[in-house]
Design a protein around this motif. Sequence first.
Motif, PDB file in Angstrom:
ATOM      1  N   GLY A 122       0.804  -1.196   0.053  1.00 30.30           N
ATOM      2  CA  GLY A 122       0.100   0.077   0.184  1.00 30.30           C
ATOM      3  C   GLY A 122       0.903   1.238   0.110  1.00 30.30           C
ATOM      4  N   ALA A 123       0.094   2.242   0.234  1.00 35.12           N
ATOM      5  CA  ALA A 123       0.782   3.841   0.053  1.00 35.12           C
ATOM      6  C   ALA A 123       1.546   4.013   1.389  1.00 35.12           C
ATOM      7  N   ASP A 124       1.404   3.522   2.382  1.00 31.24           N
ATOM      8  CA  ASP A 124       2.403   3.711   3.412  1.00 31.24           C
ATOM      9  C   ASP A 124       3.094   2.611   4.129  1.00 31.24           C
ATOM     10  N   PRO A 125       4.365   2.213   3.314  1.00 32.72           N
ATOM     11  CA  PRO A 125       4.740   0.935   3.763  1.00 32.72           C
ATOM     12  C   PRO A 125       5.379   0.734   5.307  1.00 32.72           C
ATOM     13  N   ASN A 126       5.642   1.975   5.771  1.00 37.53           N
ATOM     14  CA  ASN A 126       5.949   2.043   7.250  1.00 37.53           C
ATOM     15  C   ASN A 126       5.100   1.499   8.233  1.00 37.53           C
ATOM     16  N   ALA A 127       3.847   1.934   8.094  1.00 36.98           N
ATOM     17  CA  ALA A 127       2.637   1.679   8.609  1.00 36.98           C
ATOM     18  C   ALA A 127       2.345   0.275   8.227  1.00 36.98           C
ATOM     19  N   PHE A 128       2.440  -0.275   7.371  1.00 40.83           N
ATOM     20  CA  PHE A 128       2.152  -1.506   6.735  1.00 40.83           C
ATOM     21  C   PHE A 128       2.857  -2.298   7.666  1.00 40.83           C
ATOM     22  N   PHE A 129       4.145  -2.218   7.679  1.00 44.83           N
ATOM     23  CA  PHE A 129       5.159  -3.143   8.303  1.00 44.83           C
ATOM     24  C   PHE A 129       4.950  -3.247   9.605  1.00 44.83           C
ATOM     25  N   SER A 130       5.132  -2.105  10.358  1.00 39.60           N
ATOM     26  CA  SER A 130       5.116  -2.258  11.884  1.00 39.60           C
ATOM     27  C   SER A 130       3.782  -2.616  12.283  1.00 39.60           C
ATOM     28  N   THR A 131       2.589  -1.892  11.844  1.00 39.29           N
ATOM     29  CA  THR A 131       1.113  -1.911  12.446  1.00 39.29           C
ATOM     30  C   THR A 131       0.426  -3.085  11.832  1.00 39.29           C
ATOM     31  N   THR A 132       0.303  -3.031  10.285  1.00 39.47           N
ATOM     32  CA  THR A 132      -0.581  -4.049   9.815  1.00 39.47           C
ATOM     33  C   THR A 132      -0.001  -5.498   9.920  1.00 39.47           C
ATOM     34  N   LEU A 133       1.278  -5.640   9.437  1.00 38.81           N
ATOM     35  CA  LEU A 133       1.745  -6.699   9.392  1.00 38.81           C
ATOM     36  C   LEU A 133       2.373  -7.605  10.695  1.00 38.81           C
ATOM     37  N   LEU A 134       3.227  -6.587  11.316  1.00 41.20           N
ATOM     38  CA  LEU A 134       3.783  -7.080  12.706  1.00 41.20           C
ATOM     39  C   LEU A 134       3.056  -6.952  13.839  1.00 41.20           C
ATOM     40  N   GLN A 135       2.114  -5.777  13.874  1.00 39.09           N
ATOM     41  CA  GLN A 135       1.180  -5.446  15.001  1.00 39.09           C
ATOM     42  C   GLN A 135       2.232  -5.281  16.115  1.00 39.09           C
ATOM     43  N   SER A 136       3.411  -4.614  15.744  1.00 41.27           N
ATOM     44  CA  SER A 136       4.480  -4.385  16.826  1.00 41.27           C
ATOM     45  C   SER A 136       4.072  -4.010  18.073  1.00 41.27           C
ATOM     46  N   SER A 137       4.297  -4.566  19.141  1.00 39.98           N
ATOM     47  CA  SER A 137       3.844  -4.152  20.391  1.00 39.98           C
ATOM     48  C   SER A 137       5.142  -4.740  21.581  1.00 39.98           C
ATOM     49  N   GLU A 138       5.396  -3.574  22.593  1.00 35.97           N
ATOM     50  CA  GLU A 138       6.475  -4.097  23.365  1.00 35.97           C
ATOM     51  C   GLU A 138       5.673  -4.412  24.685  1.00 35.97           C
ATOM     52  N   SER A 139       4.584  -4.683  24.664  1.00 34.42           N
ATOM     53  CA  SER A 139       3.882  -5.060  25.890  1.00 34.42           C
ATOM     54  C   SER A 139       3.976  -6.919  25.916  1.00 34.42           C
ATOM     55  N   VAL A 140       4.535  -7.495  27.078  1.00 37.86           N
ATOM     56  CA  VAL A 140       4.688  -8.883  27.033  1.00 37.86           C
ATOM     57  C   VAL A 140       3.379  -9.592  26.862  1.00 37.86           C
ATOM     58  N   SER A 141       2.027  -9.070  27.315  1.00 37.04           N
ATOM     59  CA  SER A 141       1.116  -9.691  26.986  1.00 37.04           C
ATOM     60  C   SER A 141       0.656  -9.757  25.457  1.00 37.04           C
ATOM     61  N   SER A 142       1.331  -9.111  24.597  1.00 41.73           N
ATOM     62  CA  SER A 142       0.964  -9.166  23.045  1.00 41.73           C
ATOM     63  C   SER A 142       1.806 -10.591  22.730  1.00 41.73           C
ATOM     64  N   LEU A 143       2.490 -11.367  23.609  1.00 44.54           N
ATOM     65  CA  LEU A 143       2.785 -12.688  23.208  1.00 44.54           C
ATOM     66  C   LEU A 143       1.810 -13.688  22.823  1.00 44.54           C
ATOM     67  N   LEU A 144       0.747 -13.116  23.517  1.00 44.39           N
ATOM     68  CA  LEU A 144      -0.780 -13.973  23.324  1.00 44.39           C
ATOM     69  C   LEU A 144      -1.224 -13.609  21.786  1.00 44.39           C
TER      70      LEU A 144
END
Length: 496
Positions: A122-144
């Motif tokens: 899409g038009a915003d590769p940065n948002a796509f990579f970290s938010t859409t694909l990896l759903q990056s989070s630094e909170s341990v609960s996101s292991l689930l």
Amino acid sequence: MSQDKNEWGSNLSFILAMIGSAVGLGNIWRYPYVLYSNGGGAFYIPYIVAILLMGIPFLILEYGVGYNYKSSFAKAIKKINVKWEYLGWFLPVAVFMIMIYYSAILGWDGIYMILSFTKGWGADPNAFFSTTLLQSSESVSSLLNFIPIIAIAMLVGWVIIWFISHRDLEEGLGKVSKVLVPLLFLIMVVIVGFSLTLPGASIGLAELFNPDWSLLFNFNIWMAAFGQIIFSLSLGMSIAFTYASYTKDGSDLITNTISIALANSLFENFAALGVFSILGYMSMQSGTAVADLVTQGTGLVFVVYPTVFNVLGDWAYVLGPLFFITVYLAGLTSILSTIEPLSFSIQNKFGLTRSRTMTILIAVGAIVSMLYATAFGGFLLGVVDTFINQIAILIGVVAECIVFAWIFKAEKLIDFLNSKSKTLKLGKWWLLIVKYVLPIVVTIIWIGGMVDVISNGTFEQLVFTLISAAVLLIATLIFTILPAKNPEWDNAEERV
Ligand code: PFF
């Protein structure tokens, strides 16, 4: 277990497999940035010194001892001195930990390979990579928070690895290296050739090579050069050792070392030409300075490149897939090497076949790697990568220097290595380097890495660094204390 299942069919298989291990993501996403941010053209001076003073002498040592024993890293270290067996497992386990997170990067790249046919980021590769694909989070609960698409892509990678690695060495890794490594170089030539013709390429290249000589007196660029060479040539990781132990009698190890180091440098400098031509093009199109575009690691491959492909028009449908295939091949030929030291050591100690050991290790690796298929995966990967490369491996390099150069006695190798060498001959200078210069230089780099991790790390990063360290130390301990099942375990013959 028959030994010939772990033997190269020819010297060519050995060299190409070793080049495959060395040429990896570090050459594509790390080196161009390191070169640029450490003085540009001026960086070549510390870089060449690092290759001559550390890369080549250390590889010769690792190869020489590996060749001498024709057995796994753990078995040989135990033979050299039984008190060091722990080190014999420490490095193979550390390298296996690299394998597990490398599989995630391979998975991401596999996804991008498919997306690149439609510019699916899409038009915003940065948002796509970290938010859409990896759903990056630094909170341990996101292991689930499990991400199935990443898991599937990673499992595809594990199946490919299993398919190649569970066979006899030459049938699997040997043959595959002979096809994939030349193919990797070929595709890279096409990509770089194309990139150099893009308008604006010269802007990027001028920026890259513009030498900042004043930096030559800066300690950090020397450290950067040595760090790059350790990572890029996979030094001190017990891989070179294992690959040399697989060689037939009578290899010219010195000339092989020089060829491998040259091929590795050729590839990474070529990659730098491609990366900076593309950045120059992007800079011209967008009016943004090259300095503001350049980055390294996942940011370069999964954000900057897709951004460039978005403005490249139809050519992107050719260049995009080619680029992500190159990254995949580079990653695959490296990851295949990361299982060999642990696998061979386990075969030697517990008397399992190559095929069964590989199947078990790959199953364990695939299961553990699912941690990286969660929203916490990106964060975890960064922490484990930094810990292994900035801390654990460097300890291994210093320890290897001590065990190989001092306890084994590197001088024992000189006559044999020289007698086979058609090029360089070793002398006292080599002993001076492997016994004194290397351990001191690498210890300094290690201290720098430790200070960096402790002073720049967040609390979460420190906690997960300690957890990674605990996993490494405990797994190593288990392999060390488990009783051997193979009567040959205490019987490492010497060839030199
Ligand atoms: N040398 C590889 C590179 O430059 O990308 C990286 C690597 C391969 C690191 C294998 C570690 C390893 F065990």
